[in-house]
Design a protein around this motif. Structure first.
Motif, mmCIF file in Angstrom:
data_model
loop_
_atom_site.group_PDB
_atom_site.id
_atom_site.type_symbol
_atom_site.label_atom_id
_atom_site.label_comp_id
_atom_site.label_asym_id
_atom_site.label_seq_id
_atom_site.Cartn_x
_atom_site.Cartn_y
_atom_site.Cartn_z
ATOM 1 N N ILE A 58 -4.526 16.952 -3.008
ATOM 2 C CA ILE A 58 -4.169 16.023 -4.076
ATOM 3 C C ILE A 58 -3.692 14.727 -3.422
ATOM 4 O O ILE A 58 -2.917 14.768 -2.466
ATOM 5 N N PHE A 59 -4.179 13.596 -3.921
ATOM 6 C CA PHE A 59 -3.810 12.334 -3.296
ATOM 7 C C PHE A 59 -3.556 11.256 -4.346
ATOM 8 O O PHE A 59 -4.044 11.322 -5.473
ATOM 9 N N SER A 60 -2.793 10.255 -3.932
ATOM 10 C CA SER A 60 -2.636 9.026 -4.706
ATOM 11 C C SER A 60 -2.614 7.873 -3.714
ATOM 12 O O SER A 60 -1.740 7.814 -2.846
ATOM 13 N N PHE A 61 -3.601 6.993 -3.834
ATOM 14 C CA PHE A 61 -3.785 5.864 -2.908
ATOM 15 C C PHE A 61 -3.679 4.593 -3.743
ATOM 16 O O PHE A 61 -4.545 4.298 -4.563
ATOM 17 N N MET A 62 -2.585 3.836 -3.555
ATOM 18 C CA MET A 62 -2.304 2.696 -4.419
ATOM 19 C C MET A 62 -2.253 1.404 -3.603
ATOM 20 O O MET A 62 -1.561 1.332 -2.584
ATOM 21 N N ASN A 63 -3.012 0.413 -4.045
ATOM 22 C CA ASN A 63 -3.105 -0.884 -3.375
ATOM 23 C C ASN A 63 -2.760 -1.988 -4.360
ATOM 24 O O ASN A 63 -3.438 -2.159 -5.373
ATOM 25 N N ASN A 64 -1.703 -2.725 -4.070
ATOM 26 C CA ASN A 64 -1.267 -3.824 -4.934
ATOM 27 C C ASN A 64 -1.225 -5.142 -4.177
ATOM 28 O O ASN A 64 -0.925 -5.163 -2.971
ATOM 29 N N HIS A 65 -1.531 -6.219 -4.893
ATOM 30 C CA HIS A 65 -1.289 -7.594 -4.428
ATOM 31 C C HIS A 65 -2.154 -8.014 -3.245
ATOM 32 O O HIS A 65 -1.729 -8.853 -2.446
ATOM 33 N N LEU A 83 5.003 0.886 -14.113
ATOM 34 C CA LEU A 83 5.355 1.081 -12.709
ATOM 35 C C LEU A 83 5.423 2.582 -12.412
ATOM 36 O O LEU A 83 6.189 3.309 -13.064
ATOM 37 N N PHE A 84 4.622 3.027 -11.459
ATOM 38 C CA PHE A 84 4.565 4.439 -11.082
ATOM 39 C C PHE A 84 4.565 4.548 -9.552
ATOM 40 O O PHE A 84 4.122 3.628 -8.865
ATOM 41 N N THR A 85 4.995 5.683 -9.056
ATOM 42 C CA THR A 85 4.930 5.928 -7.618
ATOM 43 C C THR A 85 3.771 6.873 -7.303
ATOM 44 O O THR A 85 3.386 7.697 -8.144
ATOM 45 N N PRO A 86 3.239 6.809 -6.077
ATOM 46 C CA PRO A 86 2.219 7.796 -5.680
ATOM 47 C C PRO A 86 2.716 9.229 -5.822
ATOM 48 O O PRO A 86 1.966 10.118 -6.243
ATOM 49 N N LEU A 87 3.998 9.462 -5.498
ATOM 50 C CA LEU A 87 4.545 10.813 -5.609
ATOM 51 C C LEU A 87 4.495 11.322 -7.045
ATOM 52 O O LEU A 87 4.165 12.491 -7.286
ATOM 53 N N SER A 88 4.792 10.451 -8.020
ATOM 54 C CA SER A 88 4.744 10.878 -9.424
ATOM 55 C C SER A 88 3.338 11.301 -9.828
ATOM 56 O O SER A 88 3.154 12.295 -10.542
ATOM 57 N N PHE A 89 2.329 10.551 -9.376
ATOM 58 C CA PHE A 89 0.956 10.941 -9.689
ATOM 59 C C PHE A 89 0.601 12.273 -9.041
ATOM 60 O O PHE A 89 -0.030 13.129 -9.669
ATOM 61 N N VAL A 90 1.034 12.468 -7.796
ATOM 62 C CA VAL A 90 0.748 13.735 -7.117
ATOM 63 C C VAL A 90 1.417 14.888 -7.850
ATOM 64 O O VAL A 90 0.817 15.966 -8.030
ATOM 65 N N THR A 143 3.242 18.440 2.357
ATOM 66 C CA THR A 143 2.886 17.032 2.282
ATOM 67 C C THR A 143 2.137 16.671 3.554
ATOM 68 O O THR A 143 2.710 16.683 4.649
ATOM 69 N N VAL A 144 0.866 16.404 3.421
ATOM 70 C CA VAL A 144 0.019 16.099 4.568
ATOM 71 C C VAL A 144 0.339 14.715 5.121
ATOM 72 O O VAL A 144 0.393 14.501 6.331
ATOM 73 N N PHE A 145 0.588 13.759 4.203
ATOM 74 C CA PHE A 145 0.891 12.396 4.633
ATOM 75 C C PHE A 145 1.622 11.671 3.520
ATOM 76 O O PHE A 145 1.331 11.850 2.338
ATOM 77 N N ASN A 146 2.595 10.861 3.913
ATOM 78 C CA ASN A 146 3.363 10.098 2.933
ATOM 79 C C ASN A 146 3.676 8.723 3.504
ATOM 80 O O ASN A 146 4.391 8.594 4.493
ATOM 81 N N PHE A 147 3.122 7.702 2.867
ATOM 82 C CA PHE A 147 3.379 6.320 3.256
ATOM 83 C C PHE A 147 3.728 5.545 1.985
ATOM 84 O O PHE A 147 2.881 5.332 1.127
ATOM 85 N N THR A 187 0.824 -1.211 0.000
ATOM 86 C CA THR A 187 0.000 0.000 0.000
ATOM 87 C C THR A 187 0.855 1.256 0.000
ATOM 88 O O THR A 187 1.892 1.321 0.672
ATOM 89 N N GLY A 188 0.432 2.234 -0.766
ATOM 90 C CA GLY A 188 1.069 3.543 -0.758
ATOM 91 C C GLY A 188 0.021 4.632 -0.735
ATOM 92 O O GLY A 188 -1.006 4.524 -1.413
ATOM 93 N N LEU A 189 0.245 5.656 0.058
ATOM 94 C CA LEU A 189 -0.688 6.786 0.130
ATOM 95 C C LEU A 189 0.102 8.076 0.294
ATOM 96 O O LEU A 189 0.923 8.205 1.215
ATOM 97 N N MET A 190 -0.159 8.995 -0.597
ATOM 98 C CA MET A 190 0.428 10.331 -0.458
ATOM 99 C C MET A 190 -0.671 11.358 -0.580
ATOM 100 O O MET A 190 -1.521 11.278 -1.484
ATOM 101 N N VAL A 191 -0.672 12.321 0.348
ATOM 102 C CA VAL A 191 -1.661 13.404 0.358
ATOM 103 C C VAL A 191 -0.899 14.727 0.416
ATOM 104 O O VAL A 191 0.013 14.893 1.239
ATOM 105 N N TYR A 192 -1.295 15.654 -0.441
ATOM 106 C CA TYR A 192 -0.526 16.898 -0.612
ATOM 107 C C TYR A 192 -1.479 18.085 -0.731
ATOM 108 O O TYR A 192 -2.535 17.993 -1.371
ATOM 109 N N ASN A 193 -1.095 19.199 -0.115
ATOM 110 C CA ASN A 193 -1.882 20.429 -0.206
ATOM 111 C C ASN A 193 -1.202 21.370 -1.204
ATOM 112 O O ASN A 193 -0.127 21.904 -0.918
#
Length: 433
Positions: free
Chosen positions: A403-410, A330-337, A65-69, A53-59
């Motif tokens: 702005i957020f990107s919430f990614m769930n794999n596998h 293959l992309f990262t949550p940060l790239s989408f943000v 950066t509100v949250f970065n996992f 799981t990856g989650l990035m939230v940005y204002n």
């Protein structure tokens, strides 16, 4: 707090101003810290233990950066890839879609395709190109200006007969699919392909490498089956449209420097994003390549956008197609943000949000992330087996845009349960930020 108020009452105006600023920042930091702790606890729960799981939230207003996992880790994005395709199309394409490039020699029209997917498409119903072509007694159609394979790298071969996997081509027709329905009898569009369509008890909709189509006896709905877009099929389609007018040629030295335009580009972007149309996404990259060369090459345009407009990305993606069908992406949550922030900065908000599915309201998010208080999620979903991702914009009750990107794999649980957990996090952000 009383001491702070007493201080403000006895301090000169300028001092009070700075004190208010400092106090506001302290409260904001305290609030952000509380939100970050809550989100970290949520994504560290037992539910997420056996998935990635990856989650990035940005204002974008405060640049915080509100949250970065796992925001810098690479994930399989599925149709979140279409966000990069949208950005690319907005960089290269004009307000109207280039239908084709052409030259006129006396009464002969010489045509090179641009990859425009709207030609005779059952949704767009645009007749601009065909009405223009009817004015000529002879048409020479160049077919060898497309430089990619008909399928993207890493696409599942067994999906060749599924509606979401049409072949890519230089001059698509009818969305490169046959529509079949059954009332009292089989009906097809294009109609002449009814002769190549039969009833079946099998699951497959078409022969693997031939345009023989099948409609299951148990079917009740209209189905869409991709064509094999070989030379024979292309000739059949054109002869049915403009009998004895179209000659398919492999090459011409004619300078096809004129362009005919078709539908507004925004209508194509909106359809691609809201219903997650893979075919439109793939053809958009081909269209973008047509603006820089007569040779259509989606690979070249992806490389160009990453080397230029998106060279600032902290993690360069592995980006192999326009739709996200390939698991090679293959992309990262940060790239989408980062790309979503560029879109938010460069495109007026009303226009930008109009492209995206809306939680509880429109498109692929119609049944998720809704609210009695009105829409608060504008985002692109992405789904392939055991993977679900969502990236976009979240409107908070306080009026902020995150702005957020919430990614769930596998994961091995159901996608429904994954979405339920995501919705809890989105609602918390909406109500507490």
């Amino acid at each position: 707090m009383n001491r702070v108020l007493d201080y403000l009452k006895t301090t000169p105006l300028m001092g009070r101003f700075f004190a208010v600023v400092v106090l506001s920042l302290m409260l904001l930091n305290c609030k952000s810290s509380h939100i970050s702790k809550h989100l970290k606890k949520a994504v560290s729960s037992n539910f997420y233990e056996n998935q990635f799981t990856g989650l990035m939230v940005y204002n974008p207003r405060t640049k915080d950066t509100v949250f970065n996992f796992n925001g810098e880790r690479y994930f399989t994005p599925a149709s979140n890839t279409k966000i990069f395709t949208l950005f690319t199309a907005l960089q290269y394409l004009p307000e109207k879609i280039p239908a084709f490039k052409y030259a006129i020699h006396q009464d002969t029209l010489i045509v090179k395709g641009t990859g425009d997917p709207s030609f005779l498409h059952p949704f767009f119903k645009d007749s601009t190109a065909i009405n223009f072509m009817k004015n000529f007694s002879a048409i020479k159609l160049v077919t060898n200006n497309y430089n990619n394979e008909k399928f993207g790298p890493g696409w599942a071969w067994e999906d060749y007969d599924t509606y979401y996997s049409p072949e890519r081509s230089a001059f698509p027709m009818y969305g490169n699919v046959l529509k079949v329905s059954n009332t009292t009898d089989l009906k097809t569009s294009p109609e002449f392909l009814k002769a190549q369509t039969t009833y079946t008890l099998m699951d497959k909709r078409r022969d693997f490498n031939a345009n023989n189509f099948f409609y299951k006896l148990t079917d009740k709905d209209t189905i869409e089956v991709p064509f094999v877009m070989d030379t024979t099929m292309v000739k059949q389609l054109w002869d049915n449209l403009l009998p004895n007018k179209v000659e398919i040629i492999p090459y011409t030295s004619a300078n096809t420097d004129k362009i005919l335009y078709s539908i507004p580009s925004d209508s194509l972007y909106k359809r691609m994003m809201q219903v997650s149309d893979n075919f439109l996404a793939e053809q958009l990259l081909i269209l973008a390549s047509s603006t820089v060369s007569d040779t259509l090459d989606a690979d070249t345009i992806r490389k160009s956008i990453l080397d230029n407009q998106l060279k600032h990305l902290k993690q360069q993606p592995r980006w192999v197609d326009g739709s996200g069908l390939s698991r090679y992406n293959l992309f990262t949550p940060l790239s989408f943000v980062q790309v979503l922030e560029k879109l938010y900065t460069e495109i007026p908000r009303k226009r930008l949000f109009n492209y995206f599915p809306v939680g509880g309201n429109i498109g692929t998010l119609k049944n998720w992330y809704g609210s009695d208080k009105g829409p608060y999620i504008y985002a692109k979903s992405g789904t392939v087996g055991n993977n679900y991702c969502l990236s976009g914009y979240l409107l908070t009750s306080s009026g902020e845009v995150l702005i957020f990107s919430f990614m769930n794999n596998h994961y091995t649980t159901s996608s429904t349960k994954v979405k339920e957990q995501m919705q809890l996090i989105f609602e918390y952000l909406r109500d507490h930020y």
